[in-house]
Scaffold this motif. Sequence first.
Motif, PDB file in Angstrom:
ATOM      1  N   GLY A  25       0.821  -1.278  -0.029  1.00 15.18           N
ATOM      2  CA  GLY A  25       0.033  -0.067   0.082  1.00 15.18           C
ATOM      3  C   GLY A  25       0.541   1.430   0.099  1.00 15.18           C
ATOM      4  O   GLY A  25       0.312   2.378   0.343  1.00 15.18           O
ATOM      5  N   HIS A  26       2.106   0.949  -0.209  1.00 14.25           N
ATOM      6  CA  HIS A  26       2.961   2.446  -0.496  1.00 14.25           C
ATOM      7  C   HIS A  26       2.658   3.300  -1.580  1.00 14.25           C
ATOM      8  O   HIS A  26       2.927   4.516  -1.426  1.00 14.25           O
ATOM      9  CB  HIS A  26       4.378   2.246  -0.028  1.00 14.25           C
ATOM     10  N   ALA A  27       2.305   2.880  -2.385  1.00 14.01           N
ATOM     11  CA  ALA A  27       2.147   3.581  -3.953  1.00 14.01           C
ATOM     12  C   ALA A  27       1.093   4.654  -3.833  1.00 14.01           C
ATOM     13  O   ALA A  27       1.202   5.795  -4.101  1.00 14.01           O
ATOM     14  CB  ALA A  27       2.028   2.626  -5.104  1.00 14.01           C
ATOM     15  N   ARG A  28      -0.009   4.297  -3.005  1.00 15.63           N
ATOM     16  CA  ARG A  28      -0.954   5.379  -2.865  1.00 15.63           C
ATOM     17  C   ARG A  28      -0.682   6.606  -2.066  1.00 15.63           C
ATOM     18  O   ARG A  28      -0.900   7.625  -2.785  1.00 15.63           O
ATOM     19  CB  ARG A  28      -2.416   4.539  -1.987  1.00 15.63           C
ATOM     20  N   PRO A  29      -0.147   6.563  -0.857  1.00 17.64           N
ATOM     21  CA  PRO A  29       0.284   7.615  -0.493  1.00 17.64           C
ATOM     22  C   PRO A  29       1.228   8.613  -0.945  1.00 17.64           C
ATOM     23  O   PRO A  29       1.362   9.733  -0.946  1.00 17.64           O
ATOM     24  CB  PRO A  29       0.702   7.325   1.090  1.00 17.64           C
ATOM     25  N   LEU A  30       2.366   7.885  -1.828  1.00 15.40           N
ATOM     26  CA  LEU A  30       3.256   8.308  -2.632  1.00 15.40           C
ATOM     27  C   LEU A  30       2.642   9.264  -3.918  1.00 15.40           C
ATOM     28  O   LEU A  30       2.835  10.364  -3.685  1.00 15.40           O
ATOM     29  CB  LEU A  30       4.198   7.269  -3.343  1.00 15.40           C
ATOM     30  N   LEU A  31       1.640   8.415  -4.523  1.00 12.29           N
ATOM     31  CA  LEU A  31       0.824   9.366  -5.489  1.00 12.29           C
ATOM     32  C   LEU A  31       0.047  10.421  -5.019  1.00 12.29           C
ATOM     33  O   LEU A  31       0.080  11.475  -5.719  1.00 12.29           O
ATOM     34  CB  LEU A  31       0.054   8.254  -6.312  1.00 12.29           C
ATOM     35  N   ALA A  32      -0.499  10.066  -3.884  1.00  6.76           N
ATOM     36  CA  ALA A  32      -1.264  11.323  -3.414  1.00  6.76           C
ATOM     37  C   ALA A  32      -0.454  12.565  -2.990  1.00  6.76           C
ATOM     38  O   ALA A  32      -0.801  13.859  -3.278  1.00  6.76           O
ATOM     39  CB  ALA A  32      -2.221  10.796  -2.026  1.00  6.76           C
ATOM     40  N   HIS A  33       0.582  12.325  -2.465  1.00  9.52           N
ATOM     41  CA  HIS A  33       1.629  13.194  -2.114  1.00  9.52           C
ATOM     42  C   HIS A  33       2.192  13.955  -3.496  1.00  9.52           C
ATOM     43  O   HIS A  33       2.178  15.516  -3.231  1.00  9.52           O
ATOM     44  CB  HIS A  33       2.700  13.032  -1.342  1.00  9.52           C
ATOM     45  N   HIS A  34       2.382  13.258  -4.345  1.00  6.55           N
ATOM     46  CA  HIS A  34       3.100  13.751  -5.456  1.00  6.55           C
ATOM     47  C   HIS A  34       1.972  14.700  -6.274  1.00  6.55           C
ATOM     48  O   HIS A  34       2.382  15.836  -6.847  1.00  6.55           O
ATOM     49  CB  HIS A  34       3.686  12.578  -6.437  1.00  6.55           C
ATOM     50  N   GLY A  75      -1.810  -4.106 -19.551  1.00  4.69           N
ATOM     51  CA  GLY A  75      -1.430  -5.436 -18.524  1.00  4.69           C
ATOM     52  C   GLY A  75      -1.351  -5.175 -17.017  1.00  4.69           C
ATOM     53  O   GLY A  75      -1.263  -6.083 -16.410  1.00  4.69           O
ATOM     54  N   ASN A  76      -0.932  -4.012 -16.613  1.00  2.00           N
ATOM     55  CA  ASN A  76      -0.404  -3.550 -15.351  1.00  2.00           C
ATOM     56  C   ASN A  76      -1.782  -3.231 -14.285  1.00  2.00           C
ATOM     57  O   ASN A  76      -2.061  -2.072 -14.062  1.00  2.00           O
ATOM     58  CB  ASN A  76       0.486  -2.378 -15.231  1.00  2.00           C
ATOM     59  N   ALA A  77      -2.305  -4.345 -13.960  1.00  5.92           N
ATOM     60  CA  ALA A  77      -3.806  -3.869 -13.444  1.00  5.92           C
ATOM     61  C   ALA A  77      -3.369  -3.512 -12.206  1.00  5.92           C
ATOM     62  O   ALA A  77      -4.389  -2.387 -11.717  1.00  5.92           O
ATOM     63  CB  ALA A  77      -4.349  -5.411 -13.093  1.00  5.92           C
ATOM     64  N   PRO A  78      -2.508  -3.690 -11.316  1.00  6.29           N
ATOM     65  CA  PRO A  78      -2.096  -2.837  -9.996  1.00  6.29           C
ATOM     66  C   PRO A  78      -2.004  -1.352 -10.227  1.00  6.29           C
ATOM     67  O   PRO A  78      -2.502  -0.662  -9.532  1.00  6.29           O
ATOM     68  CB  PRO A  78      -0.954  -3.439  -9.270  1.00  6.29           C
ATOM     69  N   ALA A  79      -1.339  -1.186 -11.175  1.00  3.08           N
ATOM     70  CA  ALA A  79      -0.994   0.192 -11.563  1.00  3.08           C
ATOM     71  C   ALA A  79      -2.224   1.061 -12.273  1.00  3.08           C
ATOM     72  O   ALA A  79      -2.585   2.293 -11.830  1.00  3.08           O
ATOM     73  CB  ALA A  79       0.087   0.610 -12.670  1.00  3.08           C
ATOM     74  N   ILE A  80      -2.978   0.495 -12.885  1.00  4.58           N
ATOM     75  CA  ILE A  80      -4.245   0.933 -13.574  1.00  4.58           C
ATOM     76  C   ILE A  80      -5.237   1.296 -12.503  1.00  4.58           C
ATOM     77  O   ILE A  80      -5.945   2.252 -12.192  1.00  4.58           O
ATOM     78  CB  ILE A  80      -4.833  -0.058 -14.551  1.00  4.58           C
ATOM     79  N   ALA A  81      -5.324   0.211 -11.383  1.00  3.47           N
ATOM     80  CA  ALA A  81      -6.273   0.297 -10.312  1.00  3.47           C
ATOM     81  C   ALA A  81      -5.771   1.450  -9.286  1.00  3.47           C
ATOM     82  O   ALA A  81      -6.686   2.389  -8.661  1.00  3.47           O
ATOM     83  CB  ALA A  81      -6.185  -0.992  -9.683  1.00  3.47           C
ATOM     84  N   LEU A  82      -4.582   1.455  -9.319  1.00  3.00           N
ATOM     85  CA  LEU A  82      -4.096   2.885  -8.273  1.00  3.00           C
ATOM     86  C   LEU A  82      -4.604   3.998  -9.066  1.00  3.00           C
ATOM     87  O   LEU A  82      -4.848   4.985  -8.190  1.00  3.00           O
ATOM     88  CB  LEU A  82      -2.559   2.628  -8.278  1.00  3.00           C
ATOM     89  N   TYR A  83      -4.223   4.232 -10.229  1.00  2.00           N
ATOM     90  CA  TYR A  83      -4.265   5.445 -10.969  1.00  2.00           C
ATOM     91  C   TYR A  83      -5.982   5.620 -11.083  1.00  2.00           C
ATOM     92  O   TYR A  83      -6.416   6.967 -10.713  1.00  2.00           O
ATOM     93  CB  TYR A  83      -3.831   5.409 -12.315  1.00  2.00           C
TER      94      TYR A  83
END
Length: 206
Positions: A138-147, A166-174
């Motif tokens: 779950g680190h990508a979510r706060p990183l993206l929010a801060h960025h 095909g990068n499902a986790p990244a697509i879901a994050l965005y």
Amino acid sequence: MSILDRFIHPLSSHVEAVGTESAARLSAIHASAFARAWSTLDFERLLGERGVVADGLFLEPRTQKWTPLLGFIRCSFSLLAHRMRRTRRAASAKTGSTFPPDALGRATKPVAFALSRIVLDEAEIITVAVAPEARGKGHARPLLAHHLDALSRRGVARVHLEVEEGNAPAIALYRRAGFRDVGRREGYYPKADGTKVAALTMALDL
């Protein structure tokens, strides 16, 4: 961060801006995540460009009140670590090698980063990557929010990005962050096996 801290303290994360001093670390993270890796020099050049913004996510042990037993264990471990460092310094003096401190004196290195380029009131997220040992936590979510907040504070009104189809986790994050699909590019991303896959283009109004 010591090995003992990793076992005894739960980790907390924080995000801060990173620059050319982190180029080697960002290159290593990027190489672990993408088939076409960028070199340290590539990152040094990018991070030195006007309008390029990069944020890194760092992990640190939370400060807790030590019990007497844990305090004794930590002191013993610290003494052992000190003796090991002294041995290493002595060895380096004989061989001429050196063990430089982390850039800016940080106790840790980033385990994830986001990098964007700003042009007028728009920005493109060039890359986001997480080190293997930090993925799935779950680190990508706060990183993206801060960025995204950092981009907004710099006057950015619209953010663009491209992501492997095909990068499902990244697509879901965005998509959780509010990005929407705006297009598709065939054969955009090269894979390790020589094939190419499509990229989705996404956008977000801040």
